[in-house]
Scaffold this motif. Structure first.
Motif, PDB file in Angstrom:
ATOM      1  N   GLU A   1       0.836  -1.211   0.000  1.00  0.00           N
ATOM      2  CA  GLU A   1       0.000   0.000   0.000  1.00  0.00           C
ATOM      3  C   GLU A   1       0.868   1.259   0.000  1.00  0.00           C
ATOM      4  OE1 GLU A   1      -3.532  -0.486   0.037  1.00  0.00           O
ATOM      5  OE2 GLU A   1      -2.581  -2.410  -0.380  1.00  0.00           O
TER       6      GLU A   1
ATOM      7  N   ASP B   1       0.406   4.037   1.606  1.00  0.00           N
ATOM      8  CA  ASP B   1       0.643   4.631   2.929  1.00  0.00           C
ATOM      9  C   ASP B   1       1.688   3.848   3.720  1.00  0.00           C
ATOM     10  OD1 ASP B   1      -1.025   2.483   3.304  1.00  0.00           O
ATOM     11  OD2 ASP B   1      -2.358   3.479   4.730  1.00  0.00           O
TER      12      ASP B   1
ATOM     13  N   ALA C   1       5.061   4.965   2.461  1.00  0.00           N
ATOM     14  CA  ALA C   1       5.439   6.251   3.046  1.00  0.00           C
ATOM     15  C   ALA C   1       5.964   6.060   4.473  1.00  0.00           C
ATOM     16  CB  ALA C   1       4.238   7.198   3.041  1.00  0.00           C
ATOM     17  N   ARG C   2       5.283   5.192   5.232  1.00  0.00           N
ATOM     18  CA  ARG C   2       5.682   4.963   6.624  1.00  0.00           C
ATOM     19  C   ARG C   2       7.053   4.274   6.690  1.00  0.00           C
ATOM     20  NH1 ARG C   2       3.440   1.299  10.376  1.00  0.00           N
ATOM     21  NH2 ARG C   2       1.852   0.562   8.930  1.00  0.00           N
TER      22      ARG C   2
END
Ligand SMILES: Cc1ncc(COP(=O)(O)O)c(C=O)c1O
Length: 354
Positions: free
Chosen positions: A335, A337, A340-341
């Motif tokens: 995913e 997100d 990004a994490r």
């Protein structure tokens, strides 16, 4: 469409696992993914590291190999549909394979499956059923659907054709490394139900190659099973590696692994995230956490040596310091997100007055 007819399905009473036959059949059906190199990763591991980029495989993971081989054989035997359960990648692979063979597919995923894997399975035309969060819950529903429809279940790892297909990734890497004059002495593969690493052991079986499996801390059924001498379930701990959290290694993979695997390395989420960042920043490669776990294991083995190996057998290879390490980057379905994490390492707090 296919340049060879698939061999007849294996007799379910006598499972035959044949990685060479699977590799021959899959030749031209799946991508022969490249071996990637990075001087930074070589330096960190202290050896030549070859990374097999199965994140670039059709469907985004090496699961395409086992799914396509198993479904192809069922199509050849006259089946018109298939059922599968998984945390995502096997379901995507079976859905894509069924579409190639004009078959119906029903795939059972957990309610917390990553949305992109659900979307990929639906996009391939499968009926997607979301159920519970454990493999037992999904299997019960998959069995009921199989009984109702008469369509066979293609197990995600406890299946001879799936193990054979998954093993073809390792066989390609072994052969390509030999062709390049840099034969592998070590091969490292992430472990969920153990199908891929069992196939890797068979692919390496007539060569002096030490094969290691990598499990997330707390999702280490294979390590427990090797110690106990039989498949031993665990209650899977939370992990970012969603493909590596079945509660128990498969019986057929375990049968293959118990006498062949050099050992298991356990890695935590921080170590997986560090491997993910290395792949992204040094190789510009996007792996999913389960796919990056093999590199995390290689880095841990290099840093801590045998102290990181929690279970194992007699060494099939030299046991000395590795010169060429093969790592299967098993998948890249992740995913945005989470990317990004994971891409952002935890920084020390700045600007705080003493
Ligand atoms: C990306 C990825 N790597 C590794 C695995 C584990 O494979 P196996 O179940 O054959 O051990 C999975 C399983 O879904 C996966 O999706």
């Amino acid at each position: 469409m296919f340049h060879t007819d698939p061999p007849e399905p294996a007799d379910p009473g006598r499972p035959s696992v044949d990685v060479t036959a699977a590799a021959r059949w899959l030749d031209g059906q799946v991508l022969r993914t490249p071996l990637l190199r990075s001087p930074v990763i070589d330096r960190l591991v202290g050896a030549r590291v070859l990374l097999k980029a199965e994140n670039l495989q059709t469907g985004g993971s090496y699961k395409m190999r086992g799914g396509l081989y198993a479904v192809g054989r069922l199509a050849a035997a006259g089946h018109t549909g298939v059922v599968a359960q998984s945390t995502g990648n096997h379901a995507v692979a079976v859905a894509l394979a069924a579409r190639r063979h004009d078959m119906a597919a029903t795939v059972v995923l957990p309610v917390d499956a990553t949305p992109s894997k659900v979307a990929r399975a639906r996009g391939a035309g499968a009926r997607v059923v979301l159920v519970g969060s454990t493999v037992e819950e999904r299997l019960a529903v998959a069995r009921r659907i199989s009984d109702e429809t008469g369509h066979p279940i293609v197990d995600a790892y406890d299946h001879p054709d799936v193990i054979s297909g998954q093993g073809s990734a390792s066989l390609e890497m072994i052969e390509d490394a030999e062709r390049a004059g840099t034969p592998l002495d070590t091969l490292i593969v992430p472990v969920g139900g153990g199908g891929g690493v069992a196939g890797a052991c068979l692919a390496a079986s007539d060569r002096p190659i030490d094969v290691y499996g990598v499990e997330p801390v707390g999702c280490d059924s294979l390590a427990h099973s090797l110690v106990a001498g039989r498949p031993t379930p665990v209650r899977p701990a939370p992990t970012i590696a969603d493909g590596l959290r079945p509660s128990c290694v498969g019986e057929l993979p375990f049968d293959i692994l118990r006498t062949r695997l050099r050992g298991v390395v356990r890695v935590d989420d921080e170590e997986i995230a560090a491997a993910f960042r290395l792949l992204l920043m040094e190789l510009k490669v996007l792996a999913e956490p389960s796919g990056a776990a093999g590199l995390a294991g290689a880095l841990c083995l290099a840093a801590d040596g045998a102290t990181r190996v929690v279970a194992g057998t007699a060494a099939p290879g030299s046991g000395s310091r590795p010169r060429t390490v093969g790592v299967v980057l098993t998948g890249g379905n992740v995913e945005a997100d989470l990317v990004a994490r994971l891409a952002t390492p935890v920084l020390p707090r700045q600007g705080v007055a003493a």
